[in-house]
Motif scaffolding. Sequence first.
Motif, PDB file in Angstrom:
ATOM      1  N   LEU A 196      -0.162  11.189   7.322  1.00  0.00           N
ATOM      2  CA  LEU A 196      -0.311  12.518   7.173  1.00  0.00           C
ATOM      3  C   LEU A 196      -1.656  12.481   6.774  1.00  0.00           C
ATOM      4  N   LEU A 197      -2.269  11.530   5.781  1.00  0.00           N
ATOM      5  CA  LEU A 197      -3.629  11.622   5.102  1.00  0.00           C
ATOM      6  C   LEU A 197      -4.571  11.364   6.415  1.00  0.00           C
TER       7      LEU A 197
ATOM      8  N   LEU B  49       0.770  -1.029   0.008  1.00  0.00           N
ATOM      9  CA  LEU B  49      -0.017  -0.069   0.005  1.00  0.00           C
ATOM     10  C   LEU B  49       0.837   1.294  -0.115  1.00  0.00           C
ATOM     11  N   PHE B  50       1.774   1.189   0.983  1.00  0.00           N
ATOM     12  CA  PHE B  50       2.642   2.517   1.257  1.00  0.00           C
ATOM     13  C   PHE B  50       3.933   2.481   0.638  1.00  0.00           C
TER      14      PHE B  50
ATOM     15  N   ASP C  63       7.005   4.536   2.809  1.00  0.00           N
ATOM     16  CA  ASP C  63       6.738   5.711   3.287  1.00  0.00           C
ATOM     17  C   ASP C  63       5.342   5.556   4.140  1.00  0.00           C
TER      18      ASP C  63
ATOM     19  N   ILE D  57       4.450   6.839   6.656  1.00  0.00           N
ATOM     20  CA  ILE D  57       4.145   8.030   7.287  1.00  0.00           C
ATOM     21  C   ILE D  57       3.124   9.032   6.352  1.00  0.00           C
ATOM     22  N   LYS D  58       3.198   8.809   4.917  1.00  0.00           N
ATOM     23  CA  LYS D  58       2.142   9.294   4.088  1.00  0.00           C
ATOM     24  C   LYS D  58       0.704   9.015   4.442  1.00  0.00           C
ATOM     25  N   PHE D  59       0.629   7.681   4.786  1.00  0.00           N
ATOM     26  CA  PHE D  59      -0.756   7.248   5.326  1.00  0.00           C
ATOM     27  C   PHE D  59      -1.230   8.147   6.687  1.00  0.00           C
TER      28      PHE D  59
END
Lengths: 247, 247, 247, 247
Positions: free
Chosen positions: D34-35, D24-25, D28, D30-32
């Motif tokens: 953040l969202l 999925l990520f 990263d 952290i992207k998730f």
Amino acid sequence: MNFGGMLKLSKLVKSRNQLYWKGLFGDDPIKFLLLFFVLYVHYVYLFIYAYLVFLYSESSGKFENRIYADYSIYKGKAALSAGPAPPKFSKLDSGGLKVDRCGTIMLTFTPASGERKYDWEKKQRFALSPTEVGSLISLKALESCEFFHDPAMKSSNAGQVRKSLSVKPHADGSGYFISLSVVNNIQKTNERLTVPVTTAEFAVMRTAFSFALPHIMGWDRYTNQLPKSAGENPSKGVSQLDLEWDR
Amino acid sequence: MNFGGMLKLSKLVKSRNQLYWKGLFGDDPIKFLLLFFVLYVHYVYLFIYAYLVFLYSESSGKFENRIYADYSIYKGKAALSAGPAPPKFSKLDSGGLKVDRCGTIMLTFTPASGERKYDWEKKQRFALSPTEVGSLISLKALESCEFFHDPAMKSSNAGQVRKSLSVKPHADGSGYFISLSVVNNIQKTNERLTVPVTTAEFAVMRTAFSFALPHIMGWDRYTNQLPKSAGENPSKGVSQLDLEWDR
Amino acid sequence: MNFGGMLKLSKLVKSRNQLYWKGLFGDDPIKFLLLFFVLYVHYVYLFIYAYLVFLYSESSGKFENRIYADYSIYKGKAALSAGPAPPKFSKLDSGGLKVDRCGTIMLTFTPASGERKYDWEKKQRFALSPTEVGSLISLKALESCEFFHDPAMKSSNAGQVRKSLSVKPHADGSGYFISLSVVNNIQKTNERLTVPVTTAEFAVMRTAFSFALPHIMGWDRYTNQLPKSAGENPSKGVSQLDLEWDR
Amino acid sequence: MNFGGMLKLSKLVKSRNQLYWKGLFGDDPIKFLLLFFVLYVHYVYLFIYAYLVFLYSESSGKFENRIYADYSIYKGKAALSAGPAPPKFSKLDSGGLKVDRCGTIMLTFTPASGERKYDWEKKQRFALSPTEVGSLISLKALESCEFFHDPAMKSSNAGQVRKSLSVKPHADGSGYFISLSVVNNIQKTNERLTVPVTTAEFAVMRTAFSFALPHIMGWDRYTNQLPKSAGENPSKGVSQLDLEWDR
């Protein structure tokens, strides 16, 4: 038709779509589902919020389906209840509101069936028109009045049922006898219900009926209108009397 | 013009944009379009929601363009209708509201043209001012009153049309004759419409006119003002009488 | 303190952040700015929407800063205007609303300075208290009444200015003389303004003052209260008389 | 139990999750976060906004918890205060509103404890029912009336406390004496509080009580109902009298 060509086109489109799909999400189509899910939750949330706002504004609203606030006088042989019934309005194409049928003050007479018991099955009604209300509230001491109604007026049963309401003063001026007499030629019945009303009770009726009269006439609607600004009115500065020219 | 130069510039811009574009979305520009589309839908949704809320608050509003709730008395030779006309307000620069022209109670007389038929083309109007309404509602038994209006007052036609409304008691005190007389020297006409009004009907008019009087004067507006908190008032604790100093 | 160690930690954090940043956005930090910008626009939009809803609810509100709807009677020597002044409320800590100072009906007398001209600079005021209003509206034919006010009451100027309002019937019962007399011992002035009021004009005042009386007392507030559901009341089914126990 | 098997299953699930997570990520996660954080802030914002709208609509609402606007008459030996208590309504399953208990006008008598001082601890109350209010407002000159209450009616203390309110005219017709007498056989007390009321003060009470009477009866609710459009009514065109058939 050239179905072979269409099939080729279809295949081409499909393969292009697959390429796009792969270019868009690479190895992770779940990423798209996640975004879709998040937005879906968002809209569901907003709809629920809007619905709650709607429910709240409804519940704190100023109108109820129906009000039960009759003024009731319980006496030995019968009880008398009175309560206003609002007028019916119809909406005009112009956006205005027209009284279609005047309201009434509904009198309900119920015979006693024992001590402090009343037989609500046998209740009889009489709907006072605005003019009949005017007659009641202007009744002076020792004056009497009587009204006649035919509930089947203008139908084939006209004249078969005759209701009459009479208000007669006590001999000593200490109040009134209010009687409803119903002669029904179809059911061969003849009922008479009388309730003695004291001066104090009649004063309550007079005050409450006077309060209700403008409302059953629909005149309270006039007071809810927006103030008309003179600036919006082309006839500004022209006397109100000019309206009398208009015929 | 140097079209070659412009073409070069255009190419340069395009190539720079392509670089940015590629840096931003790599192989998948559609990803950006998808995000853009989702947000666009979102804003359209919010605008529609706001518009629906606006429509709802409008439709459940408390004011209508115009109300038709005249009290009408139909008699053999003529009919009499009465209904209030609200005052005209003008908005002051200070945000206040000033009665620009007092409201009236409009009386409309219509001659009968047959049995239970009235000729609405020939109706005549008389607009009662607040003081004339006060005169009517304070009329005692067997008293009479008369008002004169000149609809063309202060114009060049002044004095040509003379309207007079007279209220005269029945000899037996059972009501009043209300007559409108219109003498028109321009059209050389002289009309007189008389409606007999019973005590009950006059009581309705008295009660309804008393109800309407503060509204045609604009006094009902005072009761819709916000409560003034004493805390916001610098003169807290000072007697109301002080206001009498102010001249 | 060990600044060297802190510097190392700072560097470590910075390098870790740079790694995170790179891991998050790779070659395209603009992607993040874009997302940030879109969300920023979103919030600005919502704030503007909320503000517009607020403005709309304000503008369609039911209250105005101030109402000017005095009932005025213009006579040869002076004019008399009357209009209600609402009571002052104070908000209690319990959330309730208490009348801090009763409202009045303000009478304004203005002397004439010529034909149909009035000298508004010389106007004199008299604020009727609820009980004085009660006195006026219960005035019977040929009765008179008089009220005395000291605008400087309870101050050092007490007794220096004396205002008195008298209402005296015409000899033929066709109305009243309403006079305001102001004796000012400071300015050595003694003014008296008298306005003859017809029965019809007095009837308007009586009706309008009767309408306004509950409002200047603050009693109209009672009718705007929410209906108290009996279900929420622990004393359901207990007679109202019980409240009389509470002392 | 087979803990070893459960451990294996747990490991399998974990490794599958890690695979999904990675798919999925990528590098990263952290992207998730953040969202997720951005959306969380969004919802918190919307809840705060909804709560502020709610608070605003409450504070600008038209109803207050409680109104204190008693009309008070301070005399040498006692003070008399009067104020309406609204009726209690109960909501019916049909959505309608029914008067569960009629409102009253509460009279409060307070003995004087010195000059311009009143002993609020010793106050006595008497709740006027609508019919008693009707009796008061219809009181003619030189007429008197008296009401008896037993606050413990229908309880075991019935008859132990006896309250009586009497209204007696001054000999010269210039007002009334209003007295509350409380005989308490439990506490062996016998109190009598009398307040002389002038004609003007009685006129205020009469006007204010007449205003309040329809409200304590609940009749003001009828006037807040929505206009019933005749178009929505199946019995359109049928006379109101038909309702009299319904028994």
